[in-house]
Write an enzyme that holds these catalytic residues in place. Structure first.
Site, PDB file in Angstrom:
ATOM      1  N   ASP A 191       0.853  -1.205   0.000  1.00 41.06           N
ATOM      2  CA  ASP A 191       0.000   0.000   0.000  1.00 41.06           C
ATOM      3  C   ASP A 191       0.885   1.250   0.000  1.00 41.06           C
ATOM      4  O   ASP A 191       2.103   1.165   0.151  1.00 41.06           O
ATOM      5  CB  ASP A 191      -0.952  -0.009   1.207  1.00 41.06           C
ATOM      6  CG  ASP A 191      -0.218   0.023   2.547  1.00 41.06           C
ATOM      7  OD1 ASP A 191       0.796  -0.670   2.681  1.00 41.06           O
ATOM      8  OD2 ASP A 191      -0.647   0.756   3.456  1.00 41.06           O
ATOM      9  N   HIS A 514       1.422  -8.804  -3.796  1.00 34.82           N
ATOM     10  CA  HIS A 514       0.406  -7.779  -3.497  1.00 34.82           C
ATOM     11  C   HIS A 514       1.175  -6.473  -3.292  1.00 34.82           C
ATOM     12  O   HIS A 514       1.582  -6.139  -2.173  1.00 34.82           O
ATOM     13  CB  HIS A 514      -0.376  -8.180  -2.242  1.00 34.82           C
ATOM     14  CG  HIS A 514      -1.426  -7.186  -1.857  1.00 34.82           C
ATOM     15  ND1 HIS A 514      -2.741  -7.267  -2.267  1.00 34.82           N
ATOM     16  CD2 HIS A 514      -1.363  -6.066  -1.099  1.00 34.82           C
ATOM     17  CE1 HIS A 514      -3.429  -6.253  -1.787  1.00 34.82           C
ATOM     18  NE2 HIS A 514      -2.610  -5.505  -1.063  1.00 34.82           N
ATOM     19  N   ASP A 556       1.127 -17.356  -4.681  1.00 34.60           N
ATOM     20  CA  ASP A 556       1.682 -16.234  -5.443  1.00 34.60           C
ATOM     21  C   ASP A 556       0.558 -15.543  -6.216  1.00 34.60           C
ATOM     22  O   ASP A 556       0.444 -15.675  -7.428  1.00 34.60           O
ATOM     23  CB  ASP A 556       2.775 -16.745  -6.397  1.00 34.60           C
ATOM     24  CG  ASP A 556       3.381 -15.593  -7.203  1.00 34.60           C
ATOM     25  OD1 ASP A 556       3.218 -14.422  -6.784  1.00 34.60           O
ATOM     26  OD2 ASP A 556       4.010 -15.861  -8.253  1.00 34.60           O
ATOM     27  N   GLU A 565       2.121 -10.153   0.296  1.00 35.47           N
ATOM     28  CA  GLU A 565       2.431  -8.729   0.241  1.00 35.47           C
ATOM     29  C   GLU A 565       3.928  -8.575   0.495  1.00 35.47           C
ATOM     30  O   GLU A 565       4.628  -9.557   0.778  1.00 35.47           O
ATOM     31  CB  GLU A 565       1.612  -7.951   1.283  1.00 35.47           C
ATOM     32  CG  GLU A 565       1.717  -6.447   1.079  1.00 35.47           C
ATOM     33  CD  GLU A 565       0.710  -5.600   1.869  1.00 35.47           C
ATOM     34  OE1 GLU A 565      -0.195  -6.156   2.504  1.00 35.47           O
ATOM     35  OE2 GLU A 565       0.860  -4.364   1.818  1.00 35.47           O
TER      36      GLU A 565
HETATM   37  O1  9MR Z   1       2.685  -6.827   9.227  1.00 31.57           O
HETATM   38  C1  9MR Z   1       1.434  -6.545   9.818  1.00 31.57           C
HETATM   39  C2  9MR Z   1       0.951  -7.796  10.511  1.00 31.57           C
HETATM   40  O2  9MR Z   1       1.810  -8.127  11.580  1.00 31.57           O
HETATM   41  C3  9MR Z   1      -0.469  -7.584  11.016  1.00 31.57           C
HETATM   42  O3  9MR Z   1      -0.944  -8.804  11.538  1.00 31.57           O
HETATM   43  C4  9MR Z   1      -1.350  -7.103   9.871  1.00 31.57           C
HETATM   44  C5  9MR Z   1      -2.797  -6.846  10.281  1.00 31.57           C
HETATM   45  O4  9MR Z   1      -2.878  -5.784  11.137  1.00 31.57           O
HETATM   46  O5  9MR Z   1      -0.816  -5.909   9.302  1.00 31.57           O
HETATM   47  C6  9MR Z   1       0.464  -6.077   8.761  1.00 31.57           C
HETATM   48  O6  9MR Z   1       0.910  -4.862   8.296  1.00 31.57           O
HETATM   49  C7  9MR Z   1       0.311  -4.314   7.139  1.00 31.57           C
HETATM   50  C8  9MR Z   1      -0.074  -2.887   7.511  1.00 31.57           C
HETATM   51  O7  9MR Z   1      -1.121  -2.922   8.445  1.00 31.57           O
HETATM   52  C9  9MR Z   1      -0.473  -2.064   6.288  1.00 31.57           C
HETATM   53  N1  9MR Z   1       0.536  -2.118   5.256  1.00 31.57           N
HETATM   54  C10 9MR Z   1       0.832  -3.488   4.853  1.00 31.57           C
HETATM   55  C11 9MR Z   1       1.354  -4.269   6.020  1.00 31.57           C
HETATM   56  C12 9MR Z   1       1.795  -5.666   5.601  1.00 31.57           C
HETATM   57  O8  9MR Z   1       0.758  -6.499   5.257  1.00 31.57           O
END
Ligand code: 9MR
Length: 592
Positions: A191, A514, A556, A565
């Site tokens: 994102d 992602h 994937d 991601e």
């Molecule tokens: O890495 C984060 C993971 O530990 C959490 O469980 C998850 C849900 O809250 O969020 C992950 O972080 C994401 C972040 O919230 C937004 N940008 C992408 C991150 C990676 O997926």
């Protein structure tokens, strides 16, 4: 001509057949390859059910030179191991004594052949450079020029020079709707938002990589534009995000906003097509202490570049101390996005990074501030947190970053007892990891426990690797170094899925992360050097997965944000681990 085409097709079909590793059978190994003098293990995998019983029958493996099909090594496979993390069974092929250089493949008669791999010095150099260069591709507010970005050049997006103060972030000095400028920095992940908490651990890890391996990084070239010509590439890259982090601090009181964000995630578009309003959102204790730690560490690192960056080090230290005092008056201000959304509009539904426990951030910030300033109050704070347990680093768990820095600079903090405690705790953690290796079907520390497989599991592999390297450096025992290398090998393909999880590296790596630019740019190859999250049986994205067990739950697909991601806090420990292993080959370690 016709003959040539059909011959080519023939070979293509054969190689497809041999190389097809999407199923849960085949040979898993580090797809980059092996250092000549390092241990070398490949893993043959199969299912537990009898119908695919090839593992029972096969006993011999061969290492074949790619160029002339000569057999350079013949060995016996180990006994069968049952995996604790899936219904797979494995047999190991150990060819450690092979030290010839070149390109090879492993074959097991009646079964399968591996991807080609190399044995050579500097074999992980491509992953090491690409994982660092990946941060350049994540730069917000900047056009990526072709000379640096190649076919992934793109226009600038998210200038972030007029960002709105969200009602949750209002203070005496900045009213709701006030506009501030907070440009640059790295996009967090797939994102386009920028989160201080996640930037904190990413920066701490990169700065530590530099402090531990200065002479190696001083000459490492990654072909990025320099903000400042005479400083090493890694410090130029860090500087790009450091300036953004500093701009997230309210200069009036020292508090730091949790994030610079849209109200909701952008669709899968290029950065320059994004039009949503940007906000800075609520200050918080974790964000403020993370900035304190990073800025304190940066203050001592960039002090050596006073000539090139005359005011930077002082500004960092000033910001760090101001953040520390804000945190003292707000010692436990949680970022609770749901609660916040009950009170304010617009509702913010991007990533939360809502840490609720702060003892580790207090410890980390106190450690970095003490090392940089030598002031007694920071040491007192360190000592007041010494009885607490800190786990493996991750975004909500930063205490060990303090341990690593204290160990690195032990001469300066002059406390033998503190040093001994930290050493023995880290050694105990590393020993616990190593104890599990023989029970793990892939013979790696990663996967020693089922709980390793969470959202961003590959960062666990990399962070375990860093811990093992820290312990290797204090003990000089090769078993820790070998285990750290084993975890990099896990990331590069010695795992249940058969993927090398770094885009653009190895024979079989993610093609559909992602990651908005990789999806939207119309270029087949994803942006290189990015580490996919990895197996995560939580599958919180509800996408389609072919495999569901802890070590196989990876797909994937750009839908799968819970396993495919990418994120800066996953890439940064990969930068540390891959570059440290490259550096240690040549005795570049600078401290301890
Ligand atoms: O890495 C984060 C993971 O530990 C959490 O469980 C998850 C849900 O809250 O969020 C992950 O972080 C994401 C972040 O919230 C937004 N940008 C992408 C991150 C990676 O997926």
């Amino acid at each position: 001509m016709k003959l040539h085409v059909s011959l080519l097709c023939f070979f293509y079909l054969i190689s497809q057949n041999i190389w097809s590793q999407d199923s849960l059978t085949g040979i898993r190994l580090d797809q980059e390859g092996f250092y000549p003098k390092a241990p070398k293990v490949a893993i043959l995998i199969g299912k537990l059910d009898k119908s695919s019983g090839n593992l029972q029958e096969t006993t011999t493996f061969y290492v074949i030179r790619e160029k002339n099909s000569d057999t350079v090594f013949r060995g016996e496979l180990s006994a069968i191991r049952k995996s604790n993390n899936s219904s797979l069974q494995t047999r190991a092929a150990d060819f450690s004594s092979l030290s010839q250089t070149g390109i090879f493949r492993i074959t097991v008669a009646g079964c399968c052949s591996s991807f080609p791999f190399e044995i050579r010095e500097k074999v992980h150099h491509p992953a090491a450079v690409a994982s660092l260069k990946a941060f350049y591709y994540q730069r917000a507010s900047l056009k990526l020029e072709e000379v640096y970005a190649g076919k992934w050049s793109r226009s600038a997006g998210h200038p972030d020079d007029s960002v709105i103060v969200h009602p949750s972030a209002v203070s005496k000095y900045r009213k709701a709707g006030a506009v501030i400028s907070t440009p640059g920095g790295w996009y967090d992940a797939g994102d386009y938002n920028k989160y201080i908490v996640n930037s904190g651990i990413s920066m701490g890890t990169l700065l530590s990589a530099y402090e531990d391996f200065k002479s190696y990084f001083d000459t490492l070239q990654t072909n990025i534009p320099s903000l400042e010509k005479h400083i090493p590439d890694i410090l130029n890259e860090i500087l790009y995000n450091l300036r953004w982090m500093l701009s997230m601090q309210d200069p009036n009181d020292g508090g730091v906003y949790n994030k610079c964000t849209n109200a909701s995630f952008d669709p899968m578009i290029m950065p320059d097509k994004a039009r949503q309003m940007r906000y800075v959102v609520q200050k918080g204790t974790a964000a403020t202490l993370d900035l304190a730690a990073v800025a304190a560490q940066a203050a001592r690192v960039y002090k050596n570049y006073r000539k090139e960056l005359p005011r930077l080090s002082d500004s960092c230290l000033h910001a760090a101390e101001k953040a520390w005092s804000w945190a003292q008056t707000h010692p436990a201000l949680v970022y609770d996005q749901n609660a916040m959304n009950q009170l304010y509009t617009p509702k913010i539904i991007t990533g939360g990074y809502g840490d609720r426990k702060f003892s580790d951030e207090w410890f980390w910030a106190a450690s970095e501030l003490f090392i940089t300033t030598g002031k007694r109050n920071y040491k007192d704070s360190i000592l007041s947190h010494m009885n607490e347990h800190f786990g493996l680093p991750s975004w909500p768990e930063t205490g060990l970053l303090g341990y690593y820095s204290l160990l690195r600079t032990k001469v300066k903090h002059d406390s033998q007892a503190l040093n001994d405690t930290i050493r023995s705790r880290l050694i105990r953690m590393a020993n616990d990891y190593i104890l599990n290796v023989q029970n793990n079907a892939f013979l790696t520390v990663m996967g020693g426990r089922r709980s390793d497989f969470v959202w961003g599991s590959n960062a666990n592999a990399a962070n375990q690797g860093i811990l093992l390297l820290q312990v290797y450096v204090i003990t000089h025992e090769c078993s820790y170094l070998d285990a750290a290398l084993g975890n990099l090998e896990y990331i590069c393909g010695r795992n249940a899925t058969g993927y090398c999880f770094i885009t653009g590296i190895g024979s079989h790596s993610p093609m559909h992360p992602h990651h908005r630019p990789s999806v939207a740019d119309g270029i087949e190859d994803p942006i290189p050097g990015l580490l996919a999250g990895g197996p995560n049986p939580g599958k919180q994205d509800h996408c389609h997965y072919d495999f569901h067990e802890p070590e196989t739950a990876y797909v994937d697909s750009d839908c799968a944000y819970a396993s495919n991601e990418i994120a800066i806090n996953w890439n940064s420990p990969l930068v540390y681990l891959s570059n440290a292993l490259e550096a240690l080959q040549y005795n570049f370690m600078d401290s301890k």
